[in-house]
Design a protein around this motif. Structure first.
Motif, PDB file in Angstrom:
ATOM      1  N   MET A   1       0.860  -1.109  -0.673  1.00 27.49           N
ATOM      2  CA  MET A   1      -0.389   0.128  -0.051  1.00 27.49           C
ATOM      3  C   MET A   1       0.861   0.957   0.064  1.00 27.49           C
ATOM      4  SD  MET A   1      -2.868   1.041   2.681  1.00 27.49           S
ATOM      5  CE  MET A   1      -2.545  -0.170   3.023  1.00 27.49           C
ATOM      6  N   ASN A   2       0.378   1.988  -0.807  1.00 27.98           N
ATOM      7  CA  ASN A   2       1.253   3.460  -1.278  1.00 27.98           C
ATOM      8  C   ASN A   2       0.647   4.602  -0.181  1.00 27.98           C
ATOM      9  OD1 ASN A   2       2.410   5.556  -1.847  1.00 27.98           O
ATOM     10  ND2 ASN A   2       3.097   5.106  -3.552  1.00 27.98           N
ATOM     11  N   ALA A   3       1.433   4.237   0.770  1.00 21.50           N
ATOM     12  CA  ALA A   3       0.878   5.394   1.939  1.00 21.50           C
ATOM     13  C   ALA A   3       0.036   7.280   1.384  1.00 21.50           C
ATOM     14  CB  ALA A   3       1.859   5.809   3.790  1.00 21.50           C
ATOM     15  N   SER A   4       1.507   7.446   0.568  1.00 20.19           N
ATOM     16  CA  SER A   4       1.506   9.293  -0.101  1.00 20.19           C
ATOM     17  C   SER A   4      -0.390   8.768  -1.040  1.00 20.19           C
ATOM     18  CB  SER A   4       2.644   8.993  -0.845  1.00 20.19           C
ATOM     19  OG  SER A   4       2.765   8.341  -2.225  1.00 20.19           O
TER      20      SER A   4
ATOM     21  N   VAL B   1      -9.340  -0.147  -3.308  1.00 18.91           N
ATOM     22  CA  VAL B   1      -9.599   0.080  -1.725  1.00 18.91           C
ATOM     23  C   VAL B   1      -8.934  -1.492  -0.679  1.00 18.91           C
ATOM     24  CG1 VAL B   1     -11.253   0.216   0.190  1.00 18.91           C
ATOM     25  CG2 VAL B   1     -12.008   1.293  -2.404  1.00 18.91           C
ATOM     26  N   CYS B   2      -7.872  -0.691   0.047  1.00 17.18           N
ATOM     27  CA  CYS B   2      -7.502  -1.551   1.071  1.00 17.18           C
ATOM     28  C   CYS B   2      -7.533  -1.769   1.997  1.00 17.18           C
ATOM     29  CB  CYS B   2      -6.008  -1.327   1.057  1.00 17.18           C
ATOM     30  SG  CYS B   2      -4.733  -0.828  -0.218  1.00 17.18           S
ATOM     31  N   LYS B   3      -7.880  -3.337   2.734  1.00 16.31           N
ATOM     32  CA  LYS B   3      -9.090  -3.095   4.119  1.00 16.31           C
ATOM     33  C   LYS B   3      -7.985  -4.714   4.557  1.00 16.31           C
ATOM     34  CE  LYS B   3     -11.998  -3.552   6.816  1.00 16.31           C
ATOM     35  NZ  LYS B   3     -11.282  -4.145   8.030  1.00 16.31           N
TER      36      LYS B   3
ATOM     37  N   ILE C   1      -6.328 -14.514   6.110  1.00 19.79           N
ATOM     38  CA  ILE C   1      -5.363 -14.754   7.052  1.00 19.79           C
ATOM     39  C   ILE C   1      -5.430 -13.429   7.981  1.00 19.79           C
ATOM     40  CG2 ILE C   1      -3.591 -15.766   8.631  1.00 19.79           C
ATOM     41  CD1 ILE C   1      -4.452 -18.082   6.473  1.00 19.79           C
ATOM     42  N   PRO C   2      -5.935 -12.983   9.113  1.00 18.35           N
ATOM     43  CA  PRO C   2      -6.329 -12.515   9.693  1.00 18.35           C
ATOM     44  C   PRO C   2      -5.163 -11.295  10.089  1.00 18.35           C
ATOM     45  CG  PRO C   2      -7.503 -13.975  10.723  1.00 18.35           C
ATOM     46  CD  PRO C   2      -7.255 -14.768   9.460  1.00 18.35           C
ATOM     47  N   GLY C   3      -5.074 -10.966  10.139  1.00 19.76           N
ATOM     48  CA  GLY C   3      -4.122  -9.630  10.159  1.00 19.76           C
ATOM     49  C   GLY C   3      -2.888  -9.485   8.988  1.00 19.76           C
ATOM     50  N   GLU C   4      -3.689  -9.993   7.748  1.00 21.19           N
ATOM     51  CA  GLU C   4      -2.960  -9.211   6.736  1.00 21.19           C
ATOM     52  C   GLU C   4      -3.871  -8.172   5.772  1.00 21.19           C
ATOM     53  OE1 GLU C   4      -2.609 -12.999   3.889  1.00 21.19           O
ATOM     54  OE2 GLU C   4      -4.589 -13.089   3.772  1.00 21.19           O
TER      55      GLU C   4
ATOM     56  N   SER D   1      -1.736  -9.890   0.486  1.00 19.90           N
ATOM     57  CA  SER D   1      -0.616  -8.926   0.784  1.00 19.90           C
ATOM     58  C   SER D   1       0.389  -9.818  -0.434  1.00 19.90           C
ATOM     59  CB  SER D   1       0.271  -9.393   2.632  1.00 19.90           C
ATOM     60  OG  SER D   1      -0.817  -8.688   3.394  1.00 19.90           O
ATOM     61  N   ALA D   2       0.413 -11.271  -0.114  1.00 20.34           N
ATOM     62  CA  ALA D   2       1.276 -11.857  -0.838  1.00 20.34           C
ATOM     63  C   ALA D   2       0.930 -11.380  -2.354  1.00 20.34           C
ATOM     64  CB  ALA D   2       1.666 -13.419  -0.936  1.00 20.34           C
TER      65      ALA D   2
END
Lengths: 156, 128
Positions: free
Chosen positions: A1-4, A30-32, A104-107, A132-133
């Motif tokens: 994810m690009n925070a900018s 959208v990232c979740k 998986i929770p946490g990703e 995430s992968a």
């Protein structure tokens, strides 16, 4: 994810701060973040208490490497992201998808929504969902929506 | 084929459910819904019931520990709100094998008490 270029919106959702245009080919991402407590919250809310989602040991015995998110919860997050983008102007009319890989929770899951079809008063989105992968967790996702109009819906 | 294909066509239900403000808000919080309207996936709270019951039908011969949810389809016709009374029926539509995998498909329909169809779901489970 690009925070900018991403802003957090609501609870653990991040998205670019730009309007979603309802024209064919336009896309939005959208990232979740799937928080570790999500499966327990979803189980309490939905009544689906399958140990696969709540008991790491039971899930590991099935070769899943730990408790996994309910598929229906993944679908719900996918729809929540779309509802965030579209606002109250659209009504989700139909959804069709395959659950292709456990979440998986946490990703973080990245949902990409593409306007695939437009008709008067109706939209169709093609959606990809990757973990995430970079692996697809939902496949063949199609969501149909109608533009909200008091004559097209009623509440019982 | 371990699953009992004779069960294709077997029906489950009716199951009654009343939507409440509390359950809608609880569900919305769990799935980070952007507003207080009943989330479309709230359907899981009632429309999924025939699928869950069918999978546990002892005559199906399904090893629940090997089951995964493989696919999902919904058609929504109406908005659910607090106080909505919902009746759901379901039916095993198909049981089939593809390679080493076995699939069971359950169709589910939720209606208002006076018979208006609110939504339809199609659930596919895979036994690995």
């Amino acid at each position: 994810m690009n925070a900018s270029v991403m802003q957090f919106v609501g609870s653990n959702f991040a998205m670019k701060n730009k309007p979603f245009e309802f024209r064919i080919g336009h896309s939005h991402t959208v990232c979740k973040f799937i928080s570790p407590e999500t499966p327990v919250r979803y189980a309490e809310a939905s009544g689906d208490r399958n140990p696969l989602h709540l008991d790491a040991e039971a899930a590991t015995q099935r070769g899943l490497g730990g408790a996994v998110l309910h598929g229906m919860c993944s679908m719900a997050f996918m729809l929540s992201g779309l509802m965030l983008l579209c606002g109250e102007s659209v009504f989700i009319r139909d959804v069709d998808l395959r659950f292709s890989f456990p979440v998986i929770p946490g990703e973080v899951v990245v949902f990409k929504y593409v306007v695939a079809r437009t008709e008067p008063g109706r939209l169709e989105f093609a959606v990809s969902a990757r973990n995430s992968a970079g692996r697809e967790v939902l496949k063949n996702v199609r969501v149909g929506a109608v533009i909200r109009n008091s004559s097209q819906e009623h509440t019982i | 084929m371990k699953l009992n294909v004779q069960l294709v066509g077997r029906c489950y239900g009716p199951f009654s459910f009343t939507a409440s403000q509390d359950s809608i808000l609880m569900f919305n919080r769990a799935v980070d819904a952007p507003d207080n309207r009943a989330h479309p996936a709230y359907a899981a709270c009632f429309n999924q019931k025939p699928f869950s019951v069918a999978l546990r039908d002892p005559e199906l011969n399904l090893d629940f520990s090997r089951l995964l949810h493989a696919g999902q389809r919904f058609e929504f016709f109406s908005v659910i709100g607090p106080g909505s009374q919902i009746v759901t029926d379901g039916r095993i539509e198909n049981i089939y094998a593809k390679g080493d995998l076995e699939f069971v498909v359950v169709a589910s329909e939720s209606r208002s008490p006076d018979g208006v169809v609110l939504l339809r779901g199609l659930y596919t489970g895979v036994v690995k």
